[in-house]
Motif scaffolding. Structure first.
Motif, PDB file in Angstrom:
ATOM      1  N   ARG A  29       0.881  -1.118   0.041  1.00  0.00           N
ATOM      2  CA  ARG A  29      -0.103   0.046  -0.128  1.00  0.00           C
ATOM      3  C   ARG A  29       0.879   1.271  -0.099  1.00  0.00           C
ATOM      4  O   ARG A  29       1.494   1.466   0.937  1.00  0.00           O
ATOM      5  CB  ARG A  29      -1.064   0.134   1.158  1.00  0.00           C
ATOM      6  CG  ARG A  29      -2.209  -0.759   1.179  1.00  0.00           C
ATOM      7  CD  ARG A  29      -3.036  -0.604   2.137  1.00  0.00           C
ATOM      8  NE  ARG A  29      -4.362  -1.103   2.059  1.00  0.00           N
ATOM      9  CZ  ARG A  29      -5.501  -0.692   1.418  1.00  0.00           C
ATOM     10  NH1 ARG A  29      -5.238   0.664   0.907  1.00  0.00           N
ATOM     11  NH2 ARG A  29      -6.539  -1.164   1.113  1.00  0.00           N
ATOM     12  N   PHE A  30       0.912   2.112  -0.969  1.00  0.00           N
ATOM     13  CA  PHE A  30       1.865   3.258  -1.191  1.00  0.00           C
ATOM     14  C   PHE A  30       0.769   4.393  -1.454  1.00  0.00           C
ATOM     15  O   PHE A  30       0.248   4.404  -2.578  1.00  0.00           O
ATOM     16  CB  PHE A  30       2.747   2.852  -2.468  1.00  0.00           C
ATOM     17  CG  PHE A  30       3.876   3.999  -2.368  1.00  0.00           C
ATOM     18  CD1 PHE A  30       4.967   3.981  -1.357  1.00  0.00           C
ATOM     19  CD2 PHE A  30       3.768   5.280  -3.291  1.00  0.00           C
ATOM     20  CE1 PHE A  30       6.010   4.980  -1.668  1.00  0.00           C
ATOM     21  CE2 PHE A  30       4.570   6.039  -3.430  1.00  0.00           C
ATOM     22  CZ  PHE A  30       5.785   5.986  -2.593  1.00  0.00           C
ATOM     23  N   GLY A  31       1.079   5.170  -0.331  1.00  0.00           N
ATOM     24  CA  GLY A  31       0.315   6.284  -0.545  1.00  0.00           C
ATOM     25  C   GLY A  31      -1.469   6.435  -0.420  1.00  0.00           C
ATOM     26  O   GLY A  31      -1.927   7.231  -0.258  1.00  0.00           O
ATOM     27  N   VAL A  32      -1.760   5.255  -0.154  1.00  0.00           N
ATOM     28  CA  VAL A  32      -3.092   4.955   0.173  1.00  0.00           C
ATOM     29  C   VAL A  32      -3.249   4.100   1.269  1.00  0.00           C
ATOM     30  O   VAL A  32      -3.268   2.595   1.389  1.00  0.00           O
ATOM     31  CB  VAL A  32      -3.756   4.172  -0.968  1.00  0.00           C
ATOM     32  CG1 VAL A  32      -5.083   4.042  -0.723  1.00  0.00           C
ATOM     33  CG2 VAL A  32      -3.504   5.095  -2.314  1.00  0.00           C
ATOM     34  N   PRO A  33      -3.247   4.358   2.672  1.00  0.00           N
ATOM     35  CA  PRO A  33      -3.306   3.774   4.005  1.00  0.00           C
ATOM     36  C   PRO A  33      -4.653   2.683   4.088  1.00  0.00           C
ATOM     37  O   PRO A  33      -5.695   3.297   3.469  1.00  0.00           O
ATOM     38  CB  PRO A  33      -3.236   4.507   4.680  1.00  0.00           C
ATOM     39  CG  PRO A  33      -3.637   5.918   4.317  1.00  0.00           C
ATOM     40  CD  PRO A  33      -3.330   5.835   3.029  1.00  0.00           C
ATOM     41  N   SER A  34      -4.463   1.694   4.663  1.00  0.00           N
ATOM     42  CA  SER A  34      -5.745   1.100   4.874  1.00  0.00           C
ATOM     43  C   SER A  34      -6.326   1.556   6.130  1.00  0.00           C
ATOM     44  O   SER A  34      -6.011   2.405   6.515  1.00  0.00           O
ATOM     45  CB  SER A  34      -5.133  -0.470   5.355  1.00  0.00           C
ATOM     46  OG  SER A  34      -4.411  -0.438   6.324  1.00  0.00           O
ATOM     47  N   GLU A  35      -7.726   1.198   6.174  1.00  0.00           N
ATOM     48  CA  GLU A  35      -8.789   1.975   7.001  1.00  0.00           C
ATOM     49  C   GLU A  35      -9.639   0.868   7.716  1.00  0.00           C
ATOM     50  O   GLU A  35     -10.064   0.058   7.283  1.00  0.00           O
ATOM     51  CB  GLU A  35      -9.509   3.072   6.164  1.00  0.00           C
ATOM     52  CG  GLU A  35     -10.531   3.766   6.746  1.00  0.00           C
ATOM     53  CD  GLU A  35     -11.192   4.578   5.688  1.00  0.00           C
ATOM     54  OE1 GLU A  35     -12.260   5.342   6.124  1.00  0.00           O
ATOM     55  OE2 GLU A  35     -10.908   4.600   4.397  1.00  0.00           O
TER      56      GLU A  35
END
Length: 397
Positions: free
Chosen positions: A370-376
C-alpha cells in the motif's frame, strides 16, 4: 482443463514474459555505473517472471508451507515489478522528450541521463516496495467520519458504525492479521459493525480457521455482512453459511431493523453488483432489500460492496450507503485506473440525497503493498445535519 482456459493461461504467461523482458532490456544495459547491478536486476526479473504467474495460479489450491512461501515471493515480486514497470514507462517518456529536445537544441545533449534515470527507477521502485509493504502489513488506522442526517432524532445523535472492508484473507493475510483488526474494532465500542465484502480470497476449507477471529467482533447490535465480488470467486454460498455460523447477520437483498433508544434504524444489504454473473438468484436488488421496512425508520443504511451501486440505492430511499471495493487505488498505477470503473474511489460523497462512504480497505489484495493509500477501519457517527456545516473525517494514528 478447457481449451479456452488453457489458451488464456498461455496468453497470461506470454504477456508476463514480454513485460518483464521490456523492463530488463530498457534498464539493465544502462546500469553499468555499478558493477553487478544490472546482472542482479536481470536475475530478479527472471525469477519474478516465473514466480508471479506461479503465485496467481496457486492461489486457489490448498497450500503447504513450500507453496505458501512461493506465493509470498511471487506476490512480493508483483509489487516490486508493478513499480518497475510504471517507472520504466515514465522513464522512456522522459528519454524520448529529451531526445526530441536535443534535435531542436543541438548544443544541449542529455549526457548521462540514461544511466542516472535507470538508477533512479531501480531505487524508487525498491523504496516504493519497502514503504508499501510496511503500509500494507501494519494494522489499519481508524478514520472517524461524521455523517449528517436530516431530521435525526436527538436520541440517535452519536450512533456509531464500525466499518471494515476488503480484508482479503488469503495467502498473506492470516489469522493473526485478522485478530489484530478485531482487537482494534472492539476497542471502538461501536453500536454495530458492518463488513462490506471481499472478506476472503479462497475457499471455506482453506480459510475458515483464519476468518474465525471475526466471530469475536463485539458491538451493541451485532455484525452485518454483505458479499463482494471475491466471495463469488471463492464460493459465496459456502461462505454465507460459514459466516452465519460465526454469528454474523448476512444480508442478501434484505434488511434488518435495529431498535436504538426507542427509534428504528434500517440496516439493509445488497449482494455484489456483479453477483448475478455467478448466480442469477443473487442479482443485486436495492428495492427488494428495503421492501417492508418500517415507514417511521429514523435512518436507512445500505451496505453495498461497490460504490457504483449508489445509482440504484439512492432512488430506493436510503440515507447512507457504505461501500468498499476500490482499496482507494492501493498503489500505482491502480489509483489512476479505479475511477474508470467506479464513480467514487474513497471517502464521503453525495449521490442525490444519499451519502456514500467508501472505505479504502482494511487489508489489501494481491501484493502486500500500500503506497500512498493507507488501509482503513472506519468509525462512522450519525449526527444531526443542523450541527454540521461541512462533513469531515479524522484519521487516528
Amino acid at each position: 482443463m478447457s481449451q479456452r482456459r488453457l489458451l488464456h493461461r498461455y496468453y497470461f504467461f506470454g504477456l508476463d514474459g514480454l513485460v518483464h523482458a521490456y523492463v530488463g532490456l530498457r534498464l539493465v544495459p544502462d546500469l553499468d555505473a555499478f558493477p553487478g547491478l544490472g546482472a542482479a536486476l536481470a536475475i530478479v526479473l527472471v525469477l519474478s517472471a516465473i514466480l508471479i504467474p506461479t503465485s496467481m495460479l496457486a492461489r486457489r489450491r490448498s497450500a503447504g508451507p513450500g507453496l505458501r512461501a512461493a506465493m509470498w515471493l511471487g506476490l512480493l515480486c508483483m509489487g516490486l515489478f508493478s513499480s518497475l514497470l510504471v517507472l520504466t514507462l515514465l522513464r522512456d517518456v522522459v528519454l524520448a522528450a529529451a531526445s526530441a529536445l536535443a534535435l531542436f537544441l543541438p548544443a544541449w545533449q542529455p549526457g548521462g541521463l540514461a544511466g542516472a534515470s535507470a538508477e533512479f527507477v531501480l531505487a524508487a521502485a525498491c523504496f516504493m516496495s519497502v514503504a508499501g509493504f510496511v503500509g500494507a502489513r501494519r494494522v489499519a488506522r481508524v478514520t472517524t467520519v461524521d455523517i449528517p442526517v436530516a431530521g435525526l432524532p436527538p436520541a440517535l445523535e452519536g450512533f456509531t458504525i464500525a466499518q471494515i472492508s476488503d480484508i482479503h484473507v488469503g495467502p498473506t493475510i492470516r489469522e493473526s492479521y485478522v485478530r489484530r483488526i478485531v482487537e482494534t474494532v472492539n476497542g471502538l465500542r461501536a453500536d454495530m459493525v458492518a463488513i462490506t465484502g471481499d472478506l476472503v480470497d479462497g475457499s471455506v476449507p482453506d480459510l475458515a480457521q483464519h476468518v474465525r477471529p471475526l466471530g469475536g467482533l463485539s458491538s451493541r447490535h451485532g455484525t452485518f455482512f454483505v458479499t463482494g465480488n471475491h466471495e463469488y470467486y471463492a464460493g459465496a454460498h459456502a461462505w454465507v453459511e460459514a459466516l452465519r455460523g460465526l454469528g454474523m447477520r448476512v444480508l442478501l437483498n434484505e434488511h434488518a431493523v435495529v431498535r436504538h433508544a426507542g427509534h428504528a434504524i434500517v440496516i439493509a444489504g445488497i449482494t455484489d453488483f456483479s453477483a448475478h454473473q455467478f448466480d442469477p438468484a443473487h442479482r443485486s436488488d436495492p428495492q427488494r432489500a428495503i421492501a417492508g421496512a418500517p415507514a417511521d425508520a429514523a435512518v436507512k443504511v445500505v451496505l453495498a460492496h461497490q460504490p457504483r451501486s449508489a445509482a440504484l440505492t439512492a432512488p430506493a430511499g436510503f440515507d447512507l450507503q457504505l461501500s468498499g471495493h476500490t482499496h482507494g487505488g492501493q498503489f500505482l498505477p491502480w489509483n489512476f485506473l479505479v475511477p474508470l470503473q467506479q464513480p467514487y474511489v474513497q471517502g464521503l460523497h453525495r449521490e442525490q440525497r444519499m451519502w456514500v462512504y467508501i472505505n479504502r480497505g482494511t487489508g489489501y489484495w494481491g501484493p502486500p503493498m500500500r503506497f500512498g493509500v493507507p488501509s482503513e477501519i472506519t468509525l462512522l457517527r450519525l449526527v444531526r445535519d443542523d450541527k454540521v456545516t461541512r462533513p469531515h473525517s479524522k484519521e487516528h494514528p
